[in-house]
Motif scaffolding. Sequence first.
Motif, short mmCIF file in Angstrom:
data_model
loop_
_atom_site.label_atom_id
_atom_site.label_comp_id
_atom_site.label_asym_id
_atom_site.label_seq_id
_atom_site.Cartn_x
_atom_site.Cartn_y
_atom_site.Cartn_z
N ALA A 9 -45.20 35.61 32.21
CA ALA A 9 -44.51 35.99 33.45
C ALA A 9 -45.44 35.92 34.65
CB ALA A 9 -43.91 37.39 33.32
N GLY A 10 -46.33 34.92 34.64
CA GLY A 10 -47.10 34.63 35.83
C GLY A 10 -46.29 33.77 36.78
N PRO A 11 -46.91 33.27 37.85
CA PRO A 11 -46.15 32.47 38.81
C PRO A 11 -45.47 31.25 38.19
CG PRO A 11 -48.27 33.11 39.74
CD PRO A 11 -48.30 33.52 38.30
N VAL A 12 -46.12 30.57 37.26
CA VAL A 12 -45.53 29.36 36.68
C VAL A 12 -44.33 29.70 35.80
CG1 VAL A 12 -45.95 27.35 35.22
CG2 VAL A 12 -47.69 28.08 36.84
N GLY A 13 -44.47 30.70 34.93
CA GLY A 13 -43.36 31.07 34.07
C GLY A 13 -42.17 31.57 34.86
N LEU A 14 -42.41 32.40 35.87
CA LEU A 14 -41.31 32.90 36.68
C LEU A 14 -40.67 31.79 37.50
CD1 LEU A 14 -42.97 36.22 37.88
CD2 LEU A 14 -41.02 36.03 36.32
N ALA A 15 -41.48 30.88 38.03
CA ALA A 15 -40.93 29.75 38.79
C ALA A 15 -40.07 28.86 37.90
CB ALA A 15 -42.06 28.94 39.42
N LEU A 47 -51.20 27.23 48.46
CA LEU A 47 -50.11 26.35 48.07
C LEU A 47 -49.98 25.21 49.07
CD1 LEU A 47 -47.37 28.96 47.09
CD2 LEU A 47 -49.12 27.94 45.64
N ARG A 48 -49.89 23.98 48.57
CA ARG A 48 -49.61 22.83 49.43
C ARG A 48 -48.18 22.92 49.93
NH1 ARG A 48 -54.86 22.42 49.57
NH2 ARG A 48 -55.80 21.55 47.68
N PRO A 49 -47.83 22.15 50.96
CA PRO A 49 -46.46 22.26 51.50
C PRO A 49 -45.36 22.06 50.46
CG PRO A 49 -47.87 21.09 53.04
CD PRO A 49 -48.70 21.31 51.82
N ASP A 50 -45.56 21.14 49.50
CA ASP A 50 -44.50 20.89 48.52
C ASP A 50 -44.32 22.07 47.57
OD1 ASP A 50 -47.06 20.09 47.43
OD2 ASP A 50 -45.99 19.22 45.73
N THR A 51 -45.42 22.65 47.08
CA THR A 51 -45.28 23.76 46.15
C THR A 51 -44.88 25.05 46.88
OG1 THR A 51 -47.69 24.12 46.27
CG2 THR A 51 -46.85 22.78 44.46
N ALA A 52 -45.31 25.22 48.13
CA ALA A 52 -44.87 26.38 48.90
C ALA A 52 -43.37 26.33 49.14
CB ALA A 52 -45.62 26.44 50.23
N GLY A 297 -55.34 24.76 41.00
CA GLY A 297 -54.67 24.66 39.71
C GLY A 297 -53.24 25.18 39.73
N LEU A 298 -52.97 26.21 40.55
CA LEU A 298 -51.61 26.75 40.59
C LEU A 298 -50.63 25.73 41.15
CD1 LEU A 298 -49.65 29.05 40.17
CD2 LEU A 298 -50.38 30.03 42.35
N ASP A 299 -51.08 24.91 42.10
CA ASP A 299 -50.23 23.82 42.59
C ASP A 299 -49.71 22.98 41.42
OD1 ASP A 299 -49.92 23.97 45.34
OD2 ASP A 299 -51.76 22.92 45.77
N GLU A 300 -50.63 22.61 40.53
CA GLU A 300 -50.24 21.74 39.42
C GLU A 300 -49.30 22.48 38.47
OE1 GLU A 300 -50.77 18.68 39.57
OE2 GLU A 300 -52.16 18.78 41.24
#
Length: 534
Positions: A9-15, A47-52, A297-300
């Motif tokens: 349930a970190g940012p990637v799992g929740l996203a 966060l880059r514009p696309d991931t933001a 890494g979070l972007d990816e």
Amino acid sequence: MDPVIVVGAGPVGLALALSLAAQGVPSVVLDEGSGHEETRPARTAVLRPDTAAFAECLGSATVRDESARWTGWRAMRRGHLQRQVSFGDGHDGGPSPVHLPQHALTRGLRDAAAASGLVRVVPHSRLDALEQDESGVAAHSVGPDATWWRGSYLVGCDGARSTVRKLLDIRFAGRTAVERQAVVALRTELPWPQEALLHRLPPWRTGGDEVTARPLPDGVWRIDWLLPPRAELVTPDALLGRLRDTLAGWCGTTPPFELLDTGVYTLHHRLARRWRVRRAFLAGDAAHLLGAVGIQGLDEGLRDAANLAWKLAQAWHHGASEVLLDSYQTERRASVAARLRAADQALPVLRGGGGLRAYIPGTARGHDALLSDGHLGHGPLGAPPSYPHSPLAPPPAEAHTPVGTAPGAPVEDVRVTAPDGSTVALRDRLGRGRLLVVLIAPGTGVWDRRHWLTAGVMPRLAAAVGSLPADAELLVAEEYPGAAAHSVLLIRPDGHLVAAFGGVWPAELYAAADAARGGSLAHARVEDRTADVN
């Protein structure tokens, strides 16, 4: 149909769970923690514009309300300004990166998940076993109540020490301790309000090889020092001395400051050998670790979620070919591997001492630009991914025409009009599980929609879109970079261009849409049986 099980349930799992929910797919998120985030101001996300935009579209209000959008970027070497970039529409840097504490990002995603009727987050649930069969996945969690969960698919978003990856027996090869950084978060005033700074070889004694300063909201800054490769101990007194020297070097004297948080982070580069085993997938840090030379890494990880969600949604609602499900690993693993190769090639040049820099005039400036690209999200170290060799790409056809975006690359965020008359950003129509078909029709903005819906090529195009083998939405744009009038763009649900056509070509549009969904399920099964016979 059973929900998708998301482990972590970190940012990637929740996203991922929220992106599935946006496409009508329920999920169960197994959270090993308590459901509350530890407040760590020194642990932030750029966060880059696309991931933001992706996170904000999922409903994370904190991306908008608790982040800093920088006005500019400075790159300095010793005591001299080397490069200055301004962010914003029409500026050379493009849209600004978004910088916020990672606990705030996660909290925003948790709040969005709580408001969704399709995401169930289960705290104190640690995965310890999983089984797969032809129709789904069974996952066992331990906690206050040991439980077996039944899911259609399972995605491991459970971090660098991923239990899912270990249970699937997937190798996680790579390099350990690529870089180390000492980090502080503090409230103070610096000479460049709302501008981020990369300072190489600062001229004070404790500056080291590199220091970065990045603003956060409310006068808070995150400052990072690149540490020597040897494993020297960073004591609190030594870190405080670095901080005072750095502030004095930038401001003339050490200004008042409030120290909020400190840390020492070690960055690793690793890549999972496989990202899919039947109905189980890996995403985020469970699949890859990267972060040196400015890479985020979070972007990816968020790009993993955007790529995988629409494919799982297609499989959940309609069934999916193996080509579509395999394309997640093919596209995302190749993209992250290329990023890691670029970083590994850059590291000896940027961190390896004198070398060519001592002999070739201007080389140091070029190296500074290379490092800035990683921080700014440009070039091989930072640009958004493109999938030109995707298995979902249609074969070349006479009807295809070049536009300003190459096939497989992310599309530009232009204004579009829907058949209901609403005008929105193209990015707002992504992530809903539908292909997008965009007609470039200059001048339609001043027409009444009752006229342009029945004029010119629109009736024929609308009929073609209605006959596609996958759900699709027809949109109209006044213009698109490099596109001639009456060009037609076919765009994947995650915003990557499938193909552009020079006019309305129903058969070719159908073939491209069929390729983008990985071919028909029946056709894929016939091919599988043939392969088994051969």
